[in-house]
Scaffold this motif. Structure first.
Motif, PDB file in Angstrom:
ATOM      1  N   UNK A  29     -35.445  -3.908 -28.498  1.00 24.14           N
ATOM      2  CA  UNK A  29     -34.479  -3.891 -29.591  1.00 24.14           C
ATOM      3  C   UNK A  29     -33.049  -3.971 -29.087  1.00 24.14           C
ATOM      4  N   UNK A  30     -32.775  -3.274 -28.002  1.00 24.45           N
ATOM      5  CA  UNK A  30     -31.446  -3.334 -27.387  1.00 24.45           C
ATOM      6  C   UNK A  30     -31.159  -4.750 -26.883  1.00 24.45           C
ATOM      7  N   UNK A  31     -32.173  -5.381 -26.312  1.00 23.58           N
ATOM      8  CA  UNK A  31     -32.012  -6.764 -25.848  1.00 23.58           C
ATOM      9  C   UNK A  31     -31.695  -7.689 -27.027  1.00 23.58           C
ATOM     10  N   UNK A  32     -32.355  -7.461 -28.167  1.00 19.73           N
ATOM     11  CA  UNK A  32     -32.067  -8.247 -29.365  1.00 19.73           C
ATOM     12  C   UNK A  32     -30.594  -8.146 -29.749  1.00 19.73           C
ATOM     13  N   UNK A  56     -32.689 -11.879 -35.733  1.00 15.71           N
ATOM     14  CA  UNK A  56     -32.734 -11.244 -34.411  1.00 15.71           C
ATOM     15  C   UNK A  56     -32.102  -9.860 -34.462  1.00 15.71           C
ATOM     16  N   UNK A  57     -30.955  -9.743 -35.091  1.00 12.73           N
ATOM     17  CA  UNK A  57     -30.286  -8.444 -35.187  1.00 12.73           C
ATOM     18  C   UNK A  57     -31.118  -7.446 -35.989  1.00 12.73           C
ATOM     19  N   UNK A  58     -31.650  -7.880 -37.119  1.00 12.51           N
ATOM     20  CA  UNK A  58     -32.456  -6.987 -37.957  1.00 12.51           C
ATOM     21  C   UNK A  58     -33.728  -6.548 -37.236  1.00 12.51           C
ATOM     22  N   UNK A  59     -34.399  -7.481 -36.583  1.00 13.25           N
ATOM     23  CA  UNK A  59     -35.624  -7.109 -35.878  1.00 13.25           C
ATOM     24  C   UNK A  59     -35.311  -6.204 -34.688  1.00 13.25           C
ATOM     25  N   UNK A  60     -34.151  -6.374 -34.086  1.00 11.72           N
ATOM     26  CA  UNK A  60     -33.747  -5.480 -33.002  1.00 11.72           C
ATOM     27  C   UNK A  60     -33.550  -4.055 -33.489  1.00 11.72           C
ATOM     28  N   UNK A  61     -32.891  -3.917 -34.628  1.00 14.61           N
ATOM     29  CA  UNK A  61     -32.701  -2.579 -35.202  1.00 14.61           C
ATOM     30  C   UNK A  61     -34.056  -1.962 -35.547  1.00 14.61           C
TER      31      UNK A  61
END
Length: 146
Positions: A29-32, A56-61
């Protein structure tokens, strides 16, 4: 008289595997969010009707929240296991799209490497369900035949 034996859900291998999976999700998630956004955008299929960066940002969170939940919310680990498994299932079309379109990302620069990766998604789903005792909890809740 029959007895049933539940699978132990408090074993150190399950707890260690749950912590490892939680750490993996937080790292991914941090990598996203910070250092691999372009690489993750390559996995968002073109048919997704949202901005790739937003996905990408939403899936990372979501990955960070799920990773923390796996470790911190022990009392709810079974339901979290099902949610993590569903998340892994939900992102699987991105892996399939990467294979079908031949998109290079994460060092997967051959069709065979991308195909092999597809077989790891079911393992992630199984890992989430096993380390949280999700199947054992489901069996314990279902009515037993007499």
């Amino acid at each position: 008289m029959t007895t049933t034996r539940e699978a132990p859900t408090r074993s150190w291998p399950r707890n260690a595997a749950r912590g490892l999976l939680g750490g993996f999700l937080v790292f991914a998630g941090t990598a996203h969010l910070f250092f691999a956004r372009d690489t993750f955008q390559a996995q968002v299929p073109d048919w997704v009707p949202l901005d790739k960066d937003l996905v990408v940002l939403a899936s990372g969170v979501v990955e960070i929240v799920l990773g923390v939940a796996l470790v911190a919310l022990y009392r709810h680990k079974a339901i979290i296991g099902w949610i993590v498994a569903a998340f892994f299932l939900a992102v699987f079309p991105g892996n399939i799209s990467q294979y079908v379109t031949g998109t290079d990302a994460f060092g997967l620069d051959t069709d065979s490497a991308r195909l092999i990766r597809l077989f790891f998604q079911p393992l992630l789903i199984a890992w989430a369900l096993w380390c949280t005792g999700a199947f054992a909890a489901l069996r314990a809740r279902s009515p037993q035949p007499r």
